[in-house]
Write an enzyme that holds these catalytic residues in place. Sequence first.
Site, PDB file in Angstrom:
ATOM      1  N   GLU A  78      52.425  43.894  34.872  1.00 21.61           N
ATOM      2  CA  GLU A  78      52.019  43.487  33.477  1.00 21.61           C
ATOM      3  C   GLU A  78      52.512  44.144  32.564  1.00 21.61           C
ATOM      4  O   GLU A  78      52.798  43.449  31.274  1.00 21.61           O
ATOM      5  CB  GLU A  78      50.604  43.444  33.632  1.00 21.61           C
ATOM      6  CG  GLU A  78      49.864  42.350  34.485  1.00 21.61           C
ATOM      7  CD  GLU A  78      49.864  42.438  36.019  1.00 21.61           C
ATOM      8  OE1 GLU A  78      49.249  41.943  36.760  1.00 21.61           O
ATOM      9  OE2 GLU A  78      50.331  43.797  36.470  1.00 21.61           O
ATOM     10  N   GLU A  99      45.510  41.678  42.795  1.00 19.99           N
ATOM     11  CA  GLU A  99      44.251  41.554  42.448  1.00 19.99           C
ATOM     12  C   GLU A  99      43.419  40.528  43.653  1.00 19.99           C
ATOM     13  O   GLU A  99      42.471  40.890  43.948  1.00 19.99           O
ATOM     14  CB  GLU A  99      44.117  40.845  41.124  1.00 19.99           C
ATOM     15  CG  GLU A  99      44.544  41.832  39.985  1.00 19.99           C
ATOM     16  CD  GLU A  99      44.490  41.379  38.518  1.00 19.99           C
ATOM     17  OE1 GLU A  99      43.636  41.722  37.698  1.00 19.99           O
ATOM     18  OE2 GLU A  99      45.253  39.999  38.600  1.00 19.99           O
ATOM     19  N   GLY A 104      48.605  39.626  39.956  1.00 22.19           N
ATOM     20  CA  GLY A 104      47.540  38.874  40.439  1.00 22.19           C
ATOM     21  C   GLY A 104      47.140  38.697  41.996  1.00 22.19           C
ATOM     22  O   GLY A 104      46.390  38.383  42.487  1.00 22.19           O
ATOM     23  N   LEU A 164      53.570  32.602  35.463  1.00 22.82           N
ATOM     24  CA  LEU A 164      53.903  33.059  34.234  1.00 22.82           C
ATOM     25  C   LEU A 164      54.393  31.934  33.060  1.00 22.82           C
ATOM     26  O   LEU A 164      54.331  31.988  31.846  1.00 22.82           O
ATOM     27  CB  LEU A 164      55.531  33.888  34.115  1.00 22.82           C
ATOM     28  CG  LEU A 164      55.054  35.260  34.753  1.00 22.82           C
ATOM     29  CD1 LEU A 164      56.222  36.117  34.672  1.00 22.82           C
ATOM     30  CD2 LEU A 164      54.082  36.301  34.290  1.00 22.82           C
ATOM     31  N   ARG A 190      55.526  42.865  31.122  1.00 23.38           N
ATOM     32  CA  ARG A 190      55.579  41.465  30.673  1.00 23.38           C
ATOM     33  C   ARG A 190      54.738  41.307  29.477  1.00 23.38           C
ATOM     34  O   ARG A 190      54.815  40.325  28.744  1.00 23.38           O
ATOM     35  CB  ARG A 190      54.979  40.830  31.855  1.00 23.38           C
ATOM     36  CG  ARG A 190      55.411  40.819  33.062  1.00 23.38           C
ATOM     37  CD  ARG A 190      56.889  39.950  33.292  1.00 23.38           C
ATOM     38  NE  ARG A 190      57.238  39.739  34.550  1.00 23.38           N
ATOM     39  CZ  ARG A 190      58.274  40.828  35.166  1.00 23.38           C
ATOM     40  NH1 ARG A 190      58.581  41.843  34.452  1.00 23.38           N
ATOM     41  NH2 ARG A 190      58.372  40.710  36.332  1.00 23.38           N
ATOM     42  N   ARG A 196      56.798  31.310  44.967  1.00 20.94           N
ATOM     43  CA  ARG A 196      56.295  32.499  45.541  1.00 20.94           C
ATOM     44  C   ARG A 196      54.611  32.538  45.523  1.00 20.94           C
ATOM     45  O   ARG A 196      54.099  33.891  45.296  1.00 20.94           O
ATOM     46  CB  ARG A 196      56.853  33.610  44.826  1.00 20.94           C
ATOM     47  CG  ARG A 196      58.364  33.838  44.765  1.00 20.94           C
ATOM     48  CD  ARG A 196      58.881  35.027  44.649  1.00 20.94           C
ATOM     49  NE  ARG A 196      58.723  35.685  43.372  1.00 20.94           N
ATOM     50  CZ  ARG A 196      59.007  36.763  42.798  1.00 20.94           C
ATOM     51  NH1 ARG A 196      59.189  37.826  43.834  1.00 20.94           N
ATOM     52  NH2 ARG A 196      58.445  37.065  41.535  1.00 20.94           N
TER      53      ARG A 196
END
Length: 265
Positions: free
Chosen positions: A135, A115, A112, A65, A138, A25
Amino acid sequence: MSTALVTYELDGNVALIGLNRPEKRNAINEEVVWALHDAVVRAGEEADVGVLFGHGSNFCAGLDLKEALARASGEQPRPRKRTRHSWHTVFDGIARGPIPFVAALHGAVVGGGLELATAAHIRVADESAIFGLPEGQRGIFVGGGGTVRIQRVVGYTVMADMMLTGRLLNAQEGEREHIVRYVVPQGQALAKARELAALVARNTADTNWRITNVLPRINDLSHDDGLFVEYLTSNIPRPPEAAERLRDFVEGRAKPLAAPGTKSE
């Protein structure tokens, strides 16, 4: 499709930069971020506008991750000296580099990936796009410039809600919260981004630089300091092309502006 982590194609004066880990992805690890860096630098040297997009079904699902886990568990050794975050370096090269960037967004645009998207100057989403900041769920925190860029786009309350609750925004909600400026049917984000890039490329390189580098800095200043920097910037000598364009307009030779929702010539 190339096997490179980031693809690069020059189409006239527009550079097309594609994240190319569709099986992941388009998640970003250090290899990807430095491949993106090389593509962005190259685009700044040989193009007038850049387009960011993702190969496959998603723009970018954010941080890889597995890499994050390796750091969190101590499997990946910490560097002896602290250096600037690689993502900050590369994303700033997009946000405040020599050329404007248009982002074509679809599928997952999370963590991200969001971002990275907000480092671009214009963002287009198709109807499949979803925006999120997972986030908080996580056990980590944004680290690719999101505290600055995303918060300045959507505001604290929206960003806090997305991070605290894990809420995902669809394309229409993303438009409402100013994450994107254009929403198009599924599968058409890249075409629309290329259309917009061609329109932006009609500007002078000097004007585009002032818009992407001076304007955001003025936004960070006080009222009086902002006006002062505007005065200084507007009085920097302009390239000869500026006088030619003004003369074309005054004498009736300038191309008409594109009407809303239509393609430019």
